[in-house]
Write an enzyme that holds these catalytic residues in place. Structure first.
Site, PDB file in Angstrom:
ATOM      1  N   LYS A   1     -74.871  21.828-124.756  1.00 24.18           N
ATOM      2  CA  LYS A   1     -75.117  20.648-125.605  1.00 24.18           C
ATOM      3  C   LYS A   1     -75.296  19.411-124.715  1.00 24.18           C
ATOM      4  O   LYS A   1     -75.829  19.537-123.624  1.00 24.18           O
ATOM      5  CB  LYS A   1     -73.982  20.481-126.625  1.00 24.18           C
ATOM      6  CG  LYS A   1     -73.734  21.792-127.377  1.00 24.18           C
ATOM      7  CD  LYS A   1     -72.812  21.668-128.543  1.00 24.18           C
ATOM      8  CE  LYS A   1     -72.688  23.039-129.205  1.00 24.18           C
ATOM      9  NZ  LYS A   1     -71.839  22.997-130.402  1.00 24.18           N
TER      10      LYS A   1
ATOM     11  N   GLU B   1     -74.547  31.177-136.890  1.00 21.25           N
ATOM     12  CA  GLU B   1     -73.513  30.191-136.582  1.00 21.25           C
ATOM     13  C   GLU B   1     -73.107  29.451-137.857  1.00 21.25           C
ATOM     14  O   GLU B   1     -73.796  28.510-138.270  1.00 21.25           O
ATOM     15  CB  GLU B   1     -74.043  29.165-135.580  1.00 21.25           C
ATOM     16  CG  GLU B   1     -74.462  29.751-134.252  1.00 21.25           C
ATOM     17  CD  GLU B   1     -74.400  28.723-133.145  1.00 21.25           C
ATOM     18  OE1 GLU B   1     -73.680  28.968-132.173  1.00 21.25           O
ATOM     19  OE2 GLU B   1     -75.032  27.673-133.259  1.00 21.25           O
TER      20      GLU B   1
HETATM   21  P1  PGA Z   1     -68.711  26.060-130.225  1.00 22.03           P
HETATM   22  O1  PGA Z   1     -70.297  25.823-130.445  1.00 22.03           O
HETATM   23  O2  PGA Z   1     -68.570  27.337-129.439  1.00 22.03           O
HETATM   24  O3  PGA Z   1     -68.233  24.864-129.480  1.00 22.03           O
HETATM   25  O4  PGA Z   1     -68.104  26.191-131.579  1.00 22.03           O
HETATM   26  C1  PGA Z   1     -71.131  26.882-130.746  1.00 22.03           C
HETATM   27  C2  PGA Z   1     -72.555  26.408-130.845  1.00 22.03           C
HETATM   28  O5  PGA Z   1     -72.800  25.320-131.377  1.00 22.03           O
HETATM   29  O6  PGA Z   1     -73.478  27.109-130.408  1.00 22.03           O
END
Ligand code: PGA
Length: 248
Positions: A11, A164
């Site tokens: 991210k 997700e």
């Molecule tokens: P997270 O994010 O593992 O921090 O929950 C997953 C993603 O957004 O791909």
């Protein structure tokens, strides 16, 4: 047998100092691992990481791409640019892009087409909001997202689906293993029905949302789960390696 994929989505995290984390990860991932390993850093780091990861089993990807190849789109990055930096994959349709940038299914579809045009594999994300789950709309939402965003020409090589649940992303909450399996089985059936069983039965379906070293083994063992898309826990080499270890 589908070879699983463990993918890290950094991210909007990472500076040039993050090369130390990638160097540490490089030491922990061996080429005879039972799963493929991918890191999707911010676009600013793809080129630098590609030099570090050359001749390692760790692949690189972008986090989104513009549908066009080039042109007057200030601030955007094309799939060709991502490929040109040394990446092989790109994420499309992540819920944070859908929410922050209004990227609806139609745009996700054209971004996925752009990925293929540039020779990248697309990791197309789908998932329900908490209100949709509570209203028992999860499967309907997933079906709509998949039907409207998978372009013509999908194969088990050029497309990976990531389920997700939006409410599980970055929250520490996860669905039960049974709930994960139910959605993944549904996606598998839908892919087979729409793309043919040869393609549908071989396409990877990743689970994403609060995957950690402590829950990875259990989640990855669920029916039709072929790997993970990991956010927060992919930022530290040790945690990410702990997730990859679910496949040892
Ligand atoms: P997270 O994010 O593992 O921090 O929950 C997953 C993603 O957004 O791909």
């Amino acid at each position: 047998m589908i070879k699983p994929l463990v993918a890290g989505n950094w991210k909007m995290n990472g500076l040039s100092s993050s090369v130390s984390e990638i160097n540490a990860l490089k030491e922990k991932v061996s080429s005879n691992s039972n799963c493929d390993v991918l890191i999707c850093p911010p676009a600013t780091l793809i080129m630098a990481f590609s030099h570090i990861l050359k001749e390692t089993p760790i692949a690189l990807g972008g986090q989104t791409c513009h549908p066009a190849e080039k042109g007057a789109h200030t601030g955007d990055i094309s799939a060709e640019m991502i490929q040109n930096c040394g990446a092989e994959y790109v994420i499309t349709g992540h819920s944070e892009r859908r929410m922050d940038h209004g990227e609806l299914d139609k745009i996700v579809k054209s971004q996925t087409e752009a990925a293929w045009r540039a020779g990248l594999k697309a990791i197309l994300c789908v998932g329900e909001l908490i209100g949709e789950r509570k209203a028992d709309l999860t499967l309907k939402v997933i079906e709509r997202q998949l039907k409207n965003s998978i372009p013509e020409g999908a194969t088990a090589e050029n497309l990976i689906i990531a389920y997700e649940p939006v409410w599980a992303i970055g929250t520490g909450l996860t669905p039960t293993v049974e709930d994960v399996a139910a959605v993944h089985n549904f996606i598998r059936q839908l892919l087979s029905d729409n793309l043919g069983s040869e393609i549908g039965n071989n396409m990877r379906i990743l689970y994403g949302g609060s995957v950690k070293p402590g829950n990875a083994k259990e989640l990855m063992a669920a029916s039709n789960v072929n790997g993970a898309l990991v956010g927060g826990a992919s930022l530290k080499a040790e945690d990410f390696a702990g997730i990859i270890a679910a496949y040892e």
